[in-house]
Design an enzyme around this catalytic site. Sequence first.
Site, PDB file in Angstrom:
ATOM      1  N   GLY A  91      54.739  89.053  41.222  1.00  0.00           N
ATOM      2  CA  GLY A  91      54.801  90.375  40.613  1.00  0.00           C
ATOM      3  C   GLY A  91      55.636  90.361  39.339  1.00  0.00           C
ATOM      4  N   TYR A  92      55.013  89.958  38.265  1.00  0.00           N
ATOM      5  CA  TYR A  92      55.724  89.850  36.980  1.00  0.00           C
ATOM      6  C   TYR A  92      55.234  90.905  35.999  1.00  0.00           C
ATOM      7  CZ  TYR A  92      58.563  85.577  37.295  1.00  0.00           C
ATOM      8  OH  TYR A  92      59.526  84.665  37.577  1.00  0.00           O
ATOM      9  N   GLU A 123      56.099  76.680  35.483  1.00  0.00           N
ATOM     10  CA  GLU A 123      54.714  77.103  35.465  1.00  0.00           C
ATOM     11  C   GLU A 123      53.958  76.451  34.321  1.00  0.00           C
ATOM     12  OE1 GLU A 123      54.204  81.300  34.866  1.00  0.00           O
ATOM     13  OE2 GLU A 123      52.070  81.239  35.294  1.00  0.00           O
TER      14      GLU A 123
END
Lengths: 398, 402, 387
Positions: free
Chosen positions: C127-128, C244
């Site tokens: 949830g970014y 990432e």
Amino acid sequence: MDLAFTPEEQKFAADVRAFVKANLPADVRDKVKNGKHLGRDDYMRWQQALGKKGWLVYTWPKKYGGPGFTPAERYIFENICAEEYAPGIIPFGTKMVGPVIYTFGSDEQKAKYLPAIRESTVWWCQGYSEPGSGSDLASLRTKAEKDGDHYIVNGSKTWNTMGHWADWIFCLVRTDSRTKPQEGISFLLIDMKTPGITVKPIIMMDGGHEVNEVFFDNVKVPLANLVGKENEGWTCAKFLLANERLGIAAVPQSKRGVEALKEIARAEQDNGRPLIENQGFAEKIADLEIQVTALEYTELRVLSQMAHGGQPGPEVSGLKIRGSEIQQRITELTMEAIGEYSAPYLPGLLWHGTNEAPVGPDYAHLAAPRYFNTRKTTIYGGSNEIQKGIISKMVLGL
Amino acid sequence: MDLSLSDEQKQLQDAAERFVRDKYTFENRRKIVATEKGFLPENWAQMAELGWLGMSFSEADGGYGGGPIETMIVMEQFGKGLVLEPFLPTVVLGGGMIASAGTAAQKEAQLAPMIEGKKQLAFAWLERQSRYNLADVSLKATKEGNGWSLSGHKGVVYNAPSADTVIVLARTSGGAREEKGLTLFLVDGKAKGLTRRDYPTQDALRASELTFDKVSVDTDAVLGTVDTAFPTVEEAVDRAIVALCAEATGCMDAINAATLEYIKTRKQFGVPIGKFQVLQHRMVDCFTNAQEARSMTLMASLKIDDKDAIVRRKAASRAKVQIGKSGKFCGQSAVQMHGGMGVTDELAVSHYFKRLTMIDLMFGNQQHHLTRYSAPCWTPSRSWRSPPSGPSATKWPARPSR
Amino acid sequence: MDLALKPEHKAFADEVRAFARATLSPATRAKSFSGKHYDRDDHMAWQQALGSKGWLAYTWPKKYGGPGWDVTQRFLFENVLAEEGAPRIIPFGPKMVGPVIYTFGSDEQKQRFLPGIRASTVSWCQGYSEPGAGSDLANLRTRAVRDGDHYVVNGQKTWTSYAHWADWIFCLVRTDTEAKPQQGISFLLIDMKTPGVTVRPIIMLDGAHAVNDVFLDNVRVPVANRIGKENEGWTCAKFLLANERLGIAEVPASKRGVRSLRELNDDPSLNEKIADIDLQVQALEMSELRALSTMALGGAPGPEVSTLKVRGSEIQQRIAELAMEAVGEYAAPYQPDLLFRDTNETPVGPDHAPPAAPRYFNMRKTSIYGGSTEVQKNIVSKAILGL
């Protein structure tokens, strides 16, 4: 809307072709055809021939001695001149300072300067950029201070094209340093023979000399040489930049360049066959041709707008961007076609017209210098980054 | 797998870096360009003394047992300084071919003095019609008494003006562009019947057109065996390509550094132009391109010794494509970001740009090597993966070829 | 310097290959090669198998239950699995929140969350991004207000991949509105079953459902679910973004993509384009190997990793573009059942045609997510070039 030329236009085209064939000096034609460098005299002979016919200032209105060509006629004129290997018209007088003078100058100035520009008896150059003011032109610092009925000009201009051949220079100078950068600038005409002017060559990476630095050391310029009002020179500058960007797309020259490239690709060998039969290379040429056509039709659309009373607007920047990229691509592919025979550097042949025999085919020694030199097209006349900035602001409203 | 330099290799890198820093300031280089030979004999002597001329040859051949990584290390530094000494034609190409195909006597006569810095070499293969096909050779060598007679033309032979020995690729049999029927000859640079037309190149090196008019050589001038030179030449050229790629990597580092510095200091509109995002992103793309070029050069240097010829060829072509692409991008971008200054002769940037441009044209440009790399005989066989699943087993008709 | 593999690494590669062949379901494998979409079971079954073997959290140190592999082993593992047609490991648990928890979490948190991640019995999502905070992540506005030993969370997250499959979500939330945007953010773990969490699908341009909006309406989250200190969540966020970007280059998958292209293409005029993309993949792989080699010598992945992400995403897009070009006009028929469901429908054109265009459309996301190409270039320009 009609793409075909009318019978009158076809007749005009035939007239232009006949004129070029009869009046373009054969040696000049050969130099253009073979991509050789032209001297001052080469340009002058051709431009004076055009001047006599009244066609040199082909973009000017009749009122100022222009032929009053329609956009279609302009297009035909430019294309046929290019097809017939006429040199490009040097724009500083005919396309730059001339329109500024007839738009912003006094009647005396028009009477004094326009005839010589129309006839090409005076060679003009441009004094815009300075060492610290390239893309950010308005930051220029060459100063003109009033002293009686003269200005005293001090400073330096750079990237001055062919100033070493010029009789006159038109300059942007600062006449008020207290206001905003764009506001205290004036547009001055300066005789290159005035004491205090020094021209210093800048050597380009291909070894050629076409641009200069011009130094002004207490140069006295009559107040009568001011075009427009004092401190309002930026208006002339903007007007001129918009004009400059139109011609700069150089579509007829690029069409000629593509034809020359094809000829080279037919002459060059690749595994015993003409290079033009190499699929990869043929596709690159096809791609280039399509780009040239797209540019040509965009330019025609702009011209047609102008014919209906519009002024060239900021979208002209798009023509300059694509036009300059295409010019670069032509030189890049020409060099690629020639391959390793682009490597020999023969400055004598290139610059001094010596009798030295070329290494490899005639056209080989020109390819790499042209490729190097043409890198300038995306930099001068407002770099492509600046052009995109203009479009983003003026057209897209960003 | 280990991609780090050994201690010895790091020392070599330091030494090469020092050499370039000391000898190749931009102004120094201008002076060297203007000398008669176009390079400095004392620099060449120093390279010999430092062991660089022999480092990539085996100890049996009088070298120091290094390999492509060592060559990569020095060539990269040479690229940073735009070094003019003829390392590529003499050591990598000439020395490389003699080491791989020469007899003991030829090595003794040519390689040993070359390693000592006393002999320079050039490799003449290109002809007017050859373009990038190494087998497109028509200069003829015919049997004559106890030796051979060479007649024909060779073009753009780098370092020919200073070469003591020119290695000439000649046709001894077979038709045009046939790989079989090619032979290498060691020809004295001053041989009777050999005329030279010397000239500088766009990037300030020296080269010549060579005309051979019944140049006579002995049988022992044949390098390798008669009619079978092609594999030797192809391998040597592939090695030269990898070395060129390393040089290009160095050029890219230098041109990127100069451009970065320029856009940090050149002010327009009241700020350094490097504050404009459009230039920032272009600079990042330059940086990425140089990274990729370095990666491909490294991979090629690691694979160019492979036993499998296809692996070697692919490694060289792959790197050359990347270098052509990255070099063009970095060179053109550097000129653009320098603005007017970029197109003058005054700053180093245009000199790097010219070198990068000529590197792309040497031994096959980007397009040529992409074609070579994608040659169908090289692609992996189709049997590597299991057949696709799914109900339809219809064989889809092949597209008509164009 | 050496590209060759040591014998123990060769043996390792063989072991991974044998495991994949024995364990991976043929149906899942077939989807990998045909470009069809996986369902949740495909992912979970495979990840749980890896988990049982102790290989799912393959980048983790031994201390936290990872296999403790060196960089060469990781490289081989990723490549062999891609070659064998394994789905990529969904990164949110093992590559994202896992490392954040073992780096910044408390001992209790490690014990509570890490086993579920290692075994893939709990699936995670991220949830970014928010509607108003995309490239400018620090601009996020989802609020977490302290209420006793809970936070009360209100706001909306978007572009949440696999939220509809997830058990838990890790979120960046604003816990202080007075501070500068980057300060005042905290890192919270939220159970998706908590009342007030709603998931709404976003259908992508190819018709697929992979991402969602997640609405948080007075969601009560125990304070014990916060990782690291309050208002210091940006540290976790930056750490995670760097991680990432490394995996996001997707080199092994692109290598598989190039092979499939070669396999499927019968148009000789595409050969050079395929060769060109093949070259780009190899350059990227070598750059990644160079980065890994630096890491093996103790260096941390730095901002230059951003360039890998930029190139990696461009390459994925190019492969999809070429695959569509290879199919030609038979890319036009849209057959969603063939993409998303098990069905007996036959493709209108060749077998590989139906996913070609949807994949090309879908892949446009790669230069947008995980920090858009433009944002990545800003990072490099600032952090490496000093502009």
